[in-house]
Design a protein around this motif. Structure first.
Motif, PDB file in Angstrom:
ATOM      1  N   LEU A  27      21.781  33.179  -7.880  1.00 42.80           N
ATOM      2  CA  LEU A  27      21.336  32.537  -9.121  1.00 42.80           C
ATOM      3  C   LEU A  27      20.747  31.153  -8.829  1.00 42.80           C
ATOM      4  O   LEU A  27      19.766  30.745  -9.467  1.00 42.80           O
ATOM      5  CB  LEU A  27      22.489  32.408 -10.111  1.00 42.80           C
ATOM      6  CG  LEU A  27      22.926  33.712 -10.780  1.00 42.80           C
ATOM      7  CD1 LEU A  27      24.118  33.454 -11.700  1.00 42.80           C
ATOM      8  CD2 LEU A  27      21.784  34.333 -11.576  1.00 42.80           C
ATOM      9  N   VAL A  36      16.798  37.860 -15.474  1.00 43.25           N
ATOM     10  CA  VAL A  36      18.167  37.824 -14.940  1.00 43.25           C
ATOM     11  C   VAL A  36      18.710  36.399 -14.988  1.00 43.25           C
ATOM     12  O   VAL A  36      19.861  36.163 -15.364  1.00 43.25           O
ATOM     13  CB  VAL A  36      18.180  38.375 -13.490  1.00 43.25           C
ATOM     14  CG1 VAL A  36      19.464  38.009 -12.766  1.00 43.25           C
ATOM     15  CG2 VAL A  36      17.986  39.887 -13.496  1.00 43.25           C
ATOM     16  N   GLU A  80      19.620  35.392 -18.519  1.00 43.98           N
ATOM     17  CA  GLU A  80      20.819  36.064 -19.041  1.00 43.98           C
ATOM     18  C   GLU A  80      22.074  35.606 -18.307  1.00 43.98           C
ATOM     19  O   GLU A  80      23.095  35.298 -18.922  1.00 43.98           O
ATOM     20  CB  GLU A  80      20.635  37.573 -18.868  1.00 43.98           C
ATOM     21  CG  GLU A  80      21.776  38.399 -19.437  1.00 43.98           C
ATOM     22  CD  GLU A  80      21.725  39.839 -18.949  1.00 43.98           C
ATOM     23  OE1 GLU A  80      20.593  40.373 -18.825  1.00 43.98           O
ATOM     24  OE2 GLU A  80      22.782  40.406 -18.675  1.00 43.98           O
ATOM     25  N   GLN A  81      22.026  35.563 -16.991  1.00 48.54           N
ATOM     26  CA  GLN A  81      23.245  35.318 -16.216  1.00 48.54           C
ATOM     27  C   GLN A  81      23.496  33.854 -15.898  1.00 48.54           C
ATOM     28  O   GLN A  81      24.640  33.472 -15.634  1.00 48.54           O
ATOM     29  CB  GLN A  81      23.201  36.142 -14.929  1.00 48.54           C
ATOM     30  CG  GLN A  81      23.186  37.632 -15.237  1.00 48.54           C
ATOM     31  CD  GLN A  81      23.460  38.493 -14.032  1.00 48.54           C
ATOM     32  OE1 GLN A  81      23.896  38.020 -12.992  1.00 48.54           O
ATOM     33  NE2 GLN A  81      23.194  39.787 -14.180  1.00 48.54           N
ATOM     34  N   GLY A  82      22.417  33.041 -15.946  1.00 50.33           N
ATOM     35  CA  GLY A  82      22.594  31.618 -15.686  1.00 50.33           C
ATOM     36  C   GLY A  82      23.584  30.993 -16.664  1.00 50.33           C
ATOM     37  O   GLY A  82      24.581  30.369 -16.251  1.00 50.33           O
ATOM     38  N   GLN A 116      25.840  32.440 -18.488  1.00 49.14           N
ATOM     39  CA  GLN A 116      27.170  33.051 -18.299  1.00 49.14           C
ATOM     40  C   GLN A 116      27.881  32.381 -17.141  1.00 49.14           C
ATOM     41  O   GLN A 116      29.089  32.100 -17.213  1.00 49.14           O
ATOM     42  CB  GLN A 116      27.029  34.553 -18.008  1.00 49.14           C
ATOM     43  CG  GLN A 116      26.596  35.380 -19.211  1.00 49.14           C
ATOM     44  CD  GLN A 116      26.416  36.846 -18.850  1.00 49.14           C
ATOM     45  OE1 GLN A 116      26.912  37.314 -17.831  1.00 49.14           O
ATOM     46  NE2 GLN A 116      25.679  37.572 -19.682  1.00 49.14           N
ATOM     47  N   TRP A 117      27.140  32.127 -16.047  1.00 47.93           N
ATOM     48  CA  TRP A 117      27.761  31.493 -14.884  1.00 47.93           C
ATOM     49  C   TRP A 117      28.168  30.066 -15.182  1.00 47.93           C
ATOM     50  O   TRP A 117      29.268  29.629 -14.801  1.00 47.93           O
ATOM     51  CB  TRP A 117      26.818  31.536 -13.677  1.00 47.93           C
ATOM     52  CG  TRP A 117      27.587  31.495 -12.389  1.00 47.93           C
ATOM     53  CD1 TRP A 117      27.953  32.543 -11.614  1.00 47.93           C
ATOM     54  CD2 TRP A 117      28.146  30.316 -11.772  1.00 47.93           C
ATOM     55  NE1 TRP A 117      28.697  32.114 -10.547  1.00 47.93           N
ATOM     56  CE2 TRP A 117      28.839  30.747 -10.612  1.00 47.93           C
ATOM     57  CE3 TRP A 117      28.153  28.968 -12.069  1.00 47.93           C
ATOM     58  CZ2 TRP A 117      29.497  29.869  -9.769  1.00 47.93           C
ATOM     59  CZ3 TRP A 117      28.818  28.084 -11.213  1.00 47.93           C
ATOM     60  CH2 TRP A 117      29.475  28.542 -10.081  1.00 47.93           C
TER      61      TRP A 117
END
Lengths: 204, 117
Positions: free
Chosen positions: B20, B92, B95-97, B99-100
């Motif tokens: 990421l 990605v 979406e995941q940044g 969340q992390w």
């Protein structure tokens, strides 16, 4: 480029080859490493790790559809080539010797045992060549050597343990030569494809 | 705790976020090549970054379709391999940044409470 860098790239090339990556993938990895070393002047082992270790990292990071053959593909390919070459040479040599080419139960058993042991030996030598730890390289190498020696010994043992029995099939000499030559031609085509796949291409 | 254990733990942290982080750096700069990405990661405080860690990761991200790569001829020198985000990579990261970062905030809060005790 420093001599130590060239030596590192040679060792990395060999290590990548043992993992049976495509030539395109090998060329890509070598180009990345060479470019980085030229630009930074860094010690290659400090930057990338030992050649075997880096080759293993590269292979682990690749998804299945990116120029890496699976173990099953490698062993399957080696086994198929071995079987075709074995029967090609056997049929061709018997045909050229002038007599009919016959196959008895002893031939069938000894061929099967020989091929299984050779296949096991090749698989163990491949594992030895790609192992990172020295003790694993030794163990697999010794295992491979034992399998090959057992294969050689099995040829003599089969005739003592299995009755000659009735002939399973018989080919006239010309038939043996034709089939033997055809099988060996298939082997040559497979090897030519493998050589083409393995040709290293520098992407730069 | 031994140096090896500390180094092993840091390697685990890195494994959890490096992909990421690389996508984020490429989003920031548009495109980049291996050596300067390595420098930017080191300057950002990522511990013990090595080329042998970064290049396999970049190639895996390319194989997964999250970045694209291109060799370009250098000026009077050998070529460099440039990497840039694809639309899928951008998706990605979007979406995941977050969340992390939420996960990291929660972890920081727990650890800071424990350290203060």
């Amino acid at each position: 480029m420093k001599t130590s860098d060239e030596k590192y790239l040679e060792e990395l090339h060999i290590a990548l080859r043992w993992h049976d990556l495509s030539g395109a993938r090998v060329g890509e990895v070598l180009a990345e490493v060479e470019t980085h070393l030229n630009e930074t002047g860094e010690d290659p082992v400090r930057a990338f790790g030992r050649p075997r270790e880096y080759a293993a990292l590269v292979v682990d990071a690749l998804p299945p559809n990116s120029g890496k053959m699976s173990t099953a593909e490698k062993i399957g390919g080696a086994f198929t080539t071995g079987v075709l070459a074995y029967f090609g040479v056997s049929f061709l040599s018997r045909g050229l010797a002038g007599g009919a080419v016959t196959y008895t139960p002893v031939d069938a058993v000894s061929s099967a045992v020989l091929l299984v042991l050779i296949l096991l030996g090749v698989a163990l030598f491949l594992r030895s060549a790609t192992a990172v730890e020295a003790k694993n390289r030794r163990s697999y190498g010794i295992g491979g050597a034992v399998a090959v020696l057992a294969a050689i010994a099995s040829a003599g043992v089969a005739h003592r343990l299995v009755d000659e029995g009735e002939t399973l099939f018989e080919l006239p000499a010309a038939g043996g030569i034709a089939i033997g030559a055809a099988l060996l031609l298939v082997v040559v085509v497979m090897l030519a494809k493998a050589i083409k796949r393995g040709k290293v291409v520098d992407p730069r | 705790m031994s140096n090896k254990a500390v180094s092993g733990r840091r390697a685990q942290w890195l494994r959890g976020v490096l992909d990421l982080a690389v996508l984020a750096l490429l989003a920031e700069s548009g495109e980049d090549y291996g050596y300067t990405l390595l420098q930017r990661l080191t300057e950002a405080g990522f511990p013990e970054m090595k080329a042998g860690t970064l290049y396999p990761l970049l190639n895996r991200l390319a194989a997964d379709g999250l970045v694209r790569s291109e060799w370009r001829a250098g000026e009077g020198g050998p070529g460099r391999k440039f990497f840039a985000l694809t639309d899928e990579g951008r998706g990605v990261l979007s979406e995941q940044g977050p969340q992390w970062t939420e996960f990291a905030r929660n972890a920081i809060a727990v650890l800071e409470r424990g350290v203060r005790t």
